[in-house]
Every structure is written in structure tokens, then in C-alpha cells.
Design an enzyme around this catalytic site. Sequence first.
Site, PDB file in Angstrom:
ATOM      1  N   HIS A 123      -6.086  -0.524   5.968  1.00 27.90           N
ATOM      2  CA  HIS A 123      -5.816  -0.046   7.327  1.00 27.90           C
ATOM      3  C   HIS A 123      -6.759  -0.659   8.373  1.00 27.90           C
ATOM      4  O   HIS A 123      -7.298   0.049   9.240  1.00 27.90           O
ATOM      5  CB  HIS A 123      -5.892   1.488   7.365  1.00 27.90           C
ATOM      6  CG  HIS A 123      -5.262   2.170   6.176  1.00 27.90           C
ATOM      7  ND1 HIS A 123      -4.191   1.627   5.488  1.00 27.90           N
ATOM      8  CD2 HIS A 123      -5.554   3.328   5.531  1.00 27.90           C
ATOM      9  CE1 HIS A 123      -3.870   2.428   4.474  1.00 27.90           C
ATOM     10  NE2 HIS A 123      -4.676   3.463   4.482  1.00 27.90           N
TER      11      HIS A 123
ATOM     12  N   ASN B 115      -2.430  13.548   3.807  1.00 29.19           N
ATOM     13  CA  ASN B 115      -3.348  14.183   4.770  1.00 29.19           C
ATOM     14  C   ASN B 115      -2.934  14.057   6.221  1.00 29.19           C
ATOM     15  O   ASN B 115      -3.780  14.088   7.103  1.00 29.19           O
ATOM     16  CB  ASN B 115      -4.776  13.625   4.600  1.00 29.19           C
ATOM     17  CG  ASN B 115      -5.310  13.892   3.212  1.00 29.19           C
ATOM     18  OD1 ASN B 115      -5.344  15.036   2.780  1.00 29.19           O
ATOM     19  ND2 ASN B 115      -5.681  12.848   2.495  1.00 29.19           N
TER      20      ASN B 115
ATOM     21  N   ARG C 112     -14.237  12.845   3.590  1.00 27.04           N
ATOM     22  CA  ARG C 112     -13.234  13.912   3.461  1.00 27.04           C
ATOM     23  C   ARG C 112     -12.351  13.706   2.218  1.00 27.04           C
ATOM     24  O   ARG C 112     -11.556  14.575   1.877  1.00 27.04           O
ATOM     25  CB  ARG C 112     -12.390  14.029   4.726  1.00 27.04           C
ATOM     26  CG  ARG C 112     -11.498  12.867   4.990  1.00 27.04           C
ATOM     27  CD  ARG C 112     -10.618  13.061   6.224  1.00 27.04           C
ATOM     28  NE  ARG C 112      -9.961  11.834   6.581  1.00 27.04           N
ATOM     29  CZ  ARG C 112      -8.886  11.333   5.983  1.00 27.04           C
ATOM     30  NH1 ARG C 112      -8.317  12.000   5.006  1.00 27.04           N
ATOM     31  NH2 ARG C 112      -8.363  10.188   6.366  1.00 27.04           N
TER      32      ARG C 112
ATOM     33  N   HIS D 277       1.585   5.087  -2.618  1.00 32.84           N
ATOM     34  CA  HIS D 277       1.034   5.926  -3.682  1.00 32.84           C
ATOM     35  C   HIS D 277       2.153   6.698  -4.370  1.00 32.84           C
ATOM     36  O   HIS D 277       3.251   6.826  -3.831  1.00 32.84           O
ATOM     37  CB  HIS D 277       0.067   6.976  -3.118  1.00 32.84           C
ATOM     38  CG  HIS D 277      -0.957   6.458  -2.160  1.00 32.84           C
ATOM     39  ND1 HIS D 277      -2.081   5.771  -2.555  1.00 32.84           N
ATOM     40  CD2 HIS D 277      -1.048   6.554  -0.806  1.00 32.84           C
ATOM     41  CE1 HIS D 277      -2.816   5.470  -1.494  1.00 32.84           C
ATOM     42  NE2 HIS D 277      -2.209   5.923  -0.420  1.00 32.84           N
TER      43      HIS D 277
ATOM     44  N   HIS E  17       0.852  -1.205   0.000  1.00 28.94           N
ATOM     45  CA  HIS E  17       0.000   0.000   0.000  1.00 28.94           C
ATOM     46  C   HIS E  17       0.882   1.247   0.000  1.00 28.94           C
ATOM     47  O   HIS E  17       1.414   1.662   1.038  1.00 28.94           O
ATOM     48  CB  HIS E  17      -0.940   0.032   1.194  1.00 28.94           C
ATOM     49  CG  HIS E  17      -1.945   1.148   1.112  1.00 28.94           C
ATOM     50  ND1 HIS E  17      -3.224   0.968   0.617  1.00 28.94           N
ATOM     51  CD2 HIS E  17      -1.854   2.465   1.409  1.00 28.94           C
ATOM     52  CE1 HIS E  17      -3.876   2.128   0.643  1.00 28.94           C
ATOM     53  NE2 HIS E  17      -3.058   3.052   1.126  1.00 28.94           N
TER      54      HIS E  17
ATOM     55  N   ASP F  24       2.056   2.993   3.225  1.00 28.33           N
ATOM     56  CA  ASP F  24       1.194   4.147   2.941  1.00 28.33           C
ATOM     57  C   ASP F  24       1.996   5.391   2.534  1.00 28.33           C
ATOM     58  O   ASP F  24       1.464   6.500   2.547  1.00 28.33           O
ATOM     59  CB  ASP F  24       0.249   4.486   4.105  1.00 28.33           C
ATOM     60  CG  ASP F  24      -0.863   5.423   3.685  1.00 28.33           C
ATOM     61  OD1 ASP F  24      -1.313   5.322   2.531  1.00 28.33           O
ATOM     62  OD2 ASP F  24      -1.274   6.283   4.493  1.00 28.33           O
TER      63      ASP F  24
END
Length: 306
Positions: free
Chosen positions: A183, A263, A132, A35, A33, A258
Site C-alpha cells: 500500500h 478492518n 494495531r 487474503h 494482494h 486487498d
Amino acid sequence: MSTRFRKTPGWLDWHPDPAKPTYRLPSGAVDAHCHVFGPGDEFPYAAARKYTPCDASKEQLFALRDHLGVARNVVVQATCHGADNTAMLDAVRSAGGRARGVATVRPDVTDAELCRLDAAGVRGVRFNFLKRLVGPAPQDDLARIAARIAPLGWHVVLYFEAADLPELEGFFAALPTPLVIDHMGRPNVREPAAGPQFTRFLRFAERNDVWVKVSCPERLSLTGPAALHGERSAYADVVPFARTVVEEFPDRVLWGTDWPHPNLTDHMPDDGLLVDHIPHVATTEQQRHKLLVDNPVRLYWPDETA
Ligand code: 0GY
């Protein structure tokens, strides 16, 4: 750094100098996971995005991979790129077989486009339920997408918060593909791991064709990165949740960094420390090998296990 996009105020950049982990990852370990963001000048962010990240390029991802001792990555499409998978695909293609992708597609995606994504290394689509991050997506549309990708042998990656599981789990259970949960379903770690909320999640995982990402302690934790009371683990309050998942579903857990940690506004994790967290949640060598190598290879490189 992109000059066209100003990042969201308060946004923390990814760690520029992560520690070399003390825990040595097994050979073939997969970061399942992560990005890429942009770079925005080359791969513009989506007009309808809910945040503007700092750039995080494929070269920077690959440098982190090598620094941590990771062998392969699963690059998950981030919401700031909407359904334009170009940056993610560029990273996957550039990794020379050492990456797979998870895409975002719209219900009207063509068969030719799905074929193109599959050939490039995509093995799943992501459905995101965090308000969000995304606007509402009709469940009919998501069900149509799932029906289209099922024949390809892909899975659906689900990102939701634990409080929303009761209203979503019927829909999830009816999807015709394996489900991969980001998660750990985002438990509220103020509640006990043996409490009703996480128990509901565990029973959902048990009843369905579910894989669970034991990821993002930094996002879930209230105690934070400092080691506590001789326990020696950072993110100590997340450990009981993660351990329970690893112990109950040793053959259906995945791990990921991650990176670049979208954020986050309070604290940015040191990715080396995230690797050092692994032995606290997967306490035996056999558990760690399944979590880091066997399980992700079975899901993302199944030809190697056939
Ligand atoms: C994550 C978590 C987040 C963001 C995204 O695609 C995204 O924008 O996934 C988040 O803000 O919690 O898994 O990267």
C-alpha cells in the site's frame, strides 16, 4: 458464516455484489494482494489475533477473481491467522497454479517447512509493523527469517506506516532479499505527494531492491469513493501518490484488491470500482500492462519470463 468466532464489532463485511468493472483488465492480470479468512469453522483464527474477521473463503475469492477478470492471485497471509498458514496454503493449492502465497513464519521454522511452503507456491514472507495488527517482533528474529528465505529466491513483504519509515529504513535496507511494500508505505494523504514524507519513501524505493504495491486507495483516502469535481476518479486524493509511483518505477509496481478488506469500519469498497480506479493511476496502456501482468509475473511466476 463461522459459528465459533464472533467478528470484531464495527467490522464491515466485504462487498456482496461488486460492479462489473468498466475497465477491462488485460489478459493475465494478477491481483497481487488479497487474503482468505477461514472459514473459521474449518481454519480457526489464531488465539493471539487482534481482530476477528468475517469469513472469506477461497471459493469466494475465486468467484471475485473471475467476476473482475483477474487471471491470478497472490494470497497474503493475514494476521488473524498468525503463523498458521493452512488456510492461505489451501487456497493457493486449490487455485491450480493460478495463485502464489506470502506466508508468516517464525524464526524457528524448519528447512523442511520452508521447502513444503515453497513447493506449495509460497514466494515470500510478510513482516508487519502495524501495532494495531501485531505485537512487536524483534528485528533480530526478522533478520534471521530473511536470511533463511533468501536462498529460496523469496522476498519480504513489508507492511508499515509512512511515519515509521525513518526508524525502520536502515533495517529494511540491510535485508538480503527483494522488498515488496504494501500500500505504497501507507502515506498520509493529508500531506502533498511532493512533500517530505512521500519523497523519503520514493528515495528509499529508488535506492533499494524495492517493489511497491499501488493498492488500498480505499484505506488511504480521506475523500472516499465518490467522484470529485469532474475528475471522475474515486479516491481522488490518493491518485497523485499512486501516479508518482507508477511513473517513477514502472517496472517495480504491483496492484492488488486487498479483498476482503480487513478492518474497515467506515466504508467497504466495491471491488469493481477498485478495478475502474486503475486507469486513473496508470494512465497509459504500457504502464497498466507492466503493473498488472509483466511485473507480477516476473516476481511470482519468473519461469514464464525466463
Ligand atoms: C491489509 C491490511 C490490513 C490487515 C492485514 O494481515 C492483516 O491483518 O494486512 C489492515 O488492517 O490495514 O493489507 O490487508
